[in-house]
Every structure is written in C-alpha cells, then in structure tokens.
Design a protein around this motif. Structure first.
Motif, mmCIF file in Angstrom:
data_model
loop_
_atom_site.group_PDB
_atom_site.id
_atom_site.type_symbol
_atom_site.label_atom_id
_atom_site.label_comp_id
_atom_site.label_asym_id
_atom_site.label_seq_id
_atom_site.Cartn_x
_atom_site.Cartn_y
_atom_site.Cartn_z
ATOM 1 N N ASP A 166 0.836 -1.194 0.000
ATOM 2 C CA ASP A 166 0.000 0.000 0.000
ATOM 3 C C ASP A 166 0.879 1.254 0.000
ATOM 4 N N PRO A 167 0.299 2.429 -0.298
ATOM 5 C CA PRO A 167 1.103 3.649 -0.346
ATOM 6 C C PRO A 167 1.844 3.941 0.954
ATOM 7 N N GLU A 168 1.198 3.634 2.078
ATOM 8 C CA GLU A 168 1.864 3.887 3.361
ATOM 9 C C GLU A 168 3.112 3.020 3.499
ATOM 10 N N HIS A 172 13.365 -12.951 -10.252
ATOM 11 C CA HIS A 172 13.445 -11.963 -9.170
ATOM 12 C C HIS A 172 12.129 -11.996 -8.395
ATOM 13 N N ARG A 173 12.142 -12.497 -7.190
ATOM 14 C CA ARG A 173 10.913 -12.695 -6.430
ATOM 15 C C ARG A 173 10.557 -11.514 -5.526
ATOM 16 N N ALA A 174 11.493 -10.642 -5.234
ATOM 17 C CA ALA A 174 11.229 -9.525 -4.325
ATOM 18 C C ALA A 174 10.597 -8.367 -5.096
ATOM 19 N N VAL A 175 9.348 -8.543 -5.487
ATOM 20 C CA VAL A 175 8.673 -7.520 -6.281
ATOM 21 C C VAL A 175 7.216 -7.437 -5.863
ATOM 22 N N ALA A 176 6.680 -6.217 -5.864
ATOM 23 C CA ALA A 176 5.285 -5.981 -5.479
ATOM 24 C C ALA A 176 4.674 -4.922 -6.369
ATOM 25 N N VAL A 177 3.355 -4.915 -6.421
ATOM 26 C CA VAL A 177 2.588 -3.906 -7.141
ATOM 27 C C VAL A 177 2.034 -2.914 -6.131
ATOM 28 N N LEU A 178 2.118 -1.631 -6.455
ATOM 29 C CA LEU A 178 1.563 -0.601 -5.578
ATOM 30 C C LEU A 178 0.046 -0.652 -5.658
ATOM 31 N N ASP A 179 -0.602 -0.970 -4.549
ATOM 32 C CA ASP A 179 -2.057 -1.095 -4.500
ATOM 33 C C ASP A 179 -2.693 0.277 -4.707
ATOM 34 N N GLY A 180 -3.499 0.387 -5.758
ATOM 35 C CA GLY A 180 -4.128 1.672 -6.072
ATOM 36 C C GLY A 180 -3.318 2.530 -7.003
ATOM 37 N N GLY A 181 -2.061 2.155 -7.239
ATOM 38 C CA GLY A 181 -1.222 2.844 -8.202
ATOM 39 C C GLY A 181 -0.933 4.300 -7.891
ATOM 40 N N TYR A 182 -0.644 5.031 -8.949
ATOM 41 C CA TYR A 182 -0.252 6.439 -8.797
ATOM 42 C C TYR A 182 -1.372 7.275 -8.190
ATOM 43 N N ALA A 183 -2.622 6.931 -8.509
ATOM 44 C CA ALA A 183 -3.747 7.697 -7.962
ATOM 45 C C ALA A 183 -3.799 7.589 -6.445
ATOM 46 N N ALA A 184 -3.584 6.380 -5.919
ATOM 47 C CA ALA A 184 -3.611 6.195 -4.467
ATOM 48 C C ALA A 184 -2.446 6.925 -3.813
ATOM 49 N N TRP A 185 -1.304 6.914 -4.474
ATOM 50 C CA TRP A 185 -0.144 7.638 -3.931
ATOM 51 C C TRP A 185 -0.450 9.143 -3.889
ATOM 52 N N SER A 186 -0.958 9.686 -4.982
ATOM 53 C CA SER A 186 -1.222 11.122 -5.069
ATOM 54 C C SER A 186 -2.349 11.554 -4.145
ATOM 55 N N ALA A 187 -3.341 10.678 -3.932
ATOM 56 C CA ALA A 187 -4.486 11.029 -3.100
ATOM 57 C C ALA A 187 -4.093 11.336 -1.666
ATOM 58 N N GLY A 188 -2.983 10.790 -1.208
ATOM 59 C CA GLY A 188 -2.543 11.024 0.157
ATOM 60 C C GLY A 188 -1.632 12.222 0.301
ATOM 61 N N ASN A 189 -1.613 13.092 -0.730
ATOM 62 C CA ASN A 189 -0.747 14.280 -0.726
ATOM 63 C C ASN A 189 0.719 13.917 -0.483
ATOM 64 N N ARG A 190 1.097 12.772 -0.995
ATOM 65 C CA ARG A 190 2.495 12.355 -0.876
ATOM 66 C C ARG A 190 3.317 13.037 -1.950
#
Length: 280
Positions: free
Chosen positions: A6-8, A111-129
């Motif tokens: 998640d973005p956090e 390469h197994r150490a990989v993840a997808v950002l849940d909610g993507g760029y929109a979720a990141w931006s929504a938190g004023n990050r």
C-alpha cells in the motif's frame, strides 16, 4: 515479498536507508504515452520503464506483446537499478494490470522480491504524498535474468488447458463474446475459455479486492485447485493481473500465462474461434 504494497508501506520503505527500486510502468493502449505522464510527475526515485519497448518483445507471430528477449530484459533491469534480492515496486495509473505485467515478468526472470503498488499512482497522489519531475540516475547493477521461473503456455498448451482445466480470458465481456474487437483481426474467444474480466480484480477506488472476494470470484469461475489453470487476454499484459489475483486469492500452484494470448491465437486461420457468452 507480498505481491501488493500500500502507499503507506511504500512511503515507509522510501524513507528508509535502503529504499526499493520503483518502476513507473504507466501505459495506455490509445495514449497519451506513459513517458509523458512520467515527465509531468512521478513518485520520487521512480524509473520509467516502457511496456512496448522494455517489458515486451517486438510484435509479430508471437503476438502484440510477446515476452522480451532475456538479454534485453536484463539490460533494462540493470540500467533501472534493479538489484538481485532487493525489493522492487511497480505502479501504473490505471487498474494495476500493467504493473502486474512488470511483477509477473520479474518473477519469470527469477526476481521474487517484487510488489505492485495497490491503487497505483492515484492512491499515492491522493494522500498528498510527494511527487517529482526529477529523473533519477540509477547506479547500474549486475542482476542476472534467469527466464522460465513462471509457467508459460504456447498456443497448443492454451488449447489443452481450455479442454482439461480452466483457461481464463481476462478481456472485457464484449471482446470475449466477439461483439467488439478494436485491435485484433478476428473477434471471439478460445474454445472452452471462461471470461474473467481483469477489471473485476479491483474496486471503484482502484484498490485490489480482498483475498476472500477474489477467492469467491475464482471459485464461481470454476477454479477449484483440482485442474490446471491458465490465463490470457488480448496481448498477454492484462492476463498477468489474473495471475496476481489468483496469488492473492491463495489459489496454490502458479497459473500459466498464455503470453501470445488472443493476438497470437486469432492470427492462425486453423485455430477455431468461438463467439457468444458461453465458453463453447
């Protein structure tokens, strides 16, 4: 590494002394180019990686987005700063399906150490990050690509999976039914394939559905763990989100990706095509 972050969680990792490699893989079938969105603003430290030129091979007999040449992929990952065993996070700005392609491809490459950002760029931006227009200069690495670490189907394998197991078609219902085909020369679906639209993996907020919701959905589609499972879509990109969703749902063995997908199948005049809403 869990397939979602998640973005956090990403913000905390970026604030640490050893942040992950972040890949911006924004892409749209009809534009504008993801590189333009990246230039307008991206997560600090993120490196842009293009789907068409880096996460896929040249279009042709293998489909519109065949798997990339391993050596070429290795050069891409090295120049992006991907280190062996070090966490990677991929994001897009849509439904997570392009980020899922990056996730799947890194897994396929070993390469197994990989993840997808849940909610993507929109979720990141929504938190004023924070976002930035600064383009990072990653230190080149020596990561080695070891292809074949995720199961892949060829055309014959896809046909066999549809007969003997569950072959999930990740496209929208109207493309599955053959009512609308905006890209490929023939409309319809692979005989026996079951429609499993990739858009149903996420909610209205762009976040991935819970494992319980996904497990219920796949059970309704006939995924019981008793038969092999495969996935395909138009060109082998959004089907990767089916694989990720099955992983989140705890489906067990890795489902196989038909990398050539419909863009390969429909070009062979000897391959049967089914229209309508039933598997056929």
């Amino acid at each position: 590494m869990h397939p979602l972050i998640d973005p956090e969680g990403l913000a905390a990792m970026l604030a640490s002394g050893d942040p992950p490699t972040v890949l911006d893989v924004r892409w749209r079938m009809s534009g504008p180019p993801g590189a333009e969105s990246y230039a307008e603003g991206h997560i600090p430290g993120a490196v842009f990686v293009d789907l068409d030129t880096a996460l896929a091979g040249r279009p042709g007999a293998g489909g519109r987005h065949p798997l990339p040449d391993p050596e070429r992929l290795q050069r891409t990952l090295r120049s992006a700063g991907v280190r062996s065993g070090h966490p990677v996070v991929a994001y897009d700005d849509a439904d997570g399906s392009v980020a899922a392609r990056a996730w799947w491809l890194l897994r396929w490459a070993g390469h197994r150490a990989v993840a997808v950002l849940d909610g993507g760029y929109a979720a990141w931006s929504a938190g004023n990050r924070p976002v930035t227009t600064t383009v990072p200069e990653p230190v080149p690495t020596g990561i080695k690509v070891t292809p074949g670490r995720m199961p892949v189907l060829d055309t014959d394998g896809a046909a066999r999976c549809a007969r003997e197991g569950v072959l999930l078609d990740a496209r929208a219902p109207e493309r599955y039914a053959g009512e609308h085909e905006p890209v490929d020369p023939r409309a319809g679906h692979i005989p026996g394939a079951v429609n499993a639209p990739f858009a149903d993996h996420t909610g209205a907020d762009g976040r991935w559905r819970s494992p319980a919701e996904l497990a219920e959905r796949f059970a309704e589609l006939g995924v019981t763990g008793d038969a092999p499972v495969g996935a395909y879509c138009g060109s082998g990109v959004t089907a990767c989100s089916v694989v990720l969703a099955l992983e989140l749902a705890g489906a067990g063995e890795w489902p196989a990706l038909y990398a050539g997908s419909w863009s390969q199948w429909c070009r062979d005049p000897l391959r049967e095509v089914i229209t309508g809403t039933q598997p056929g």
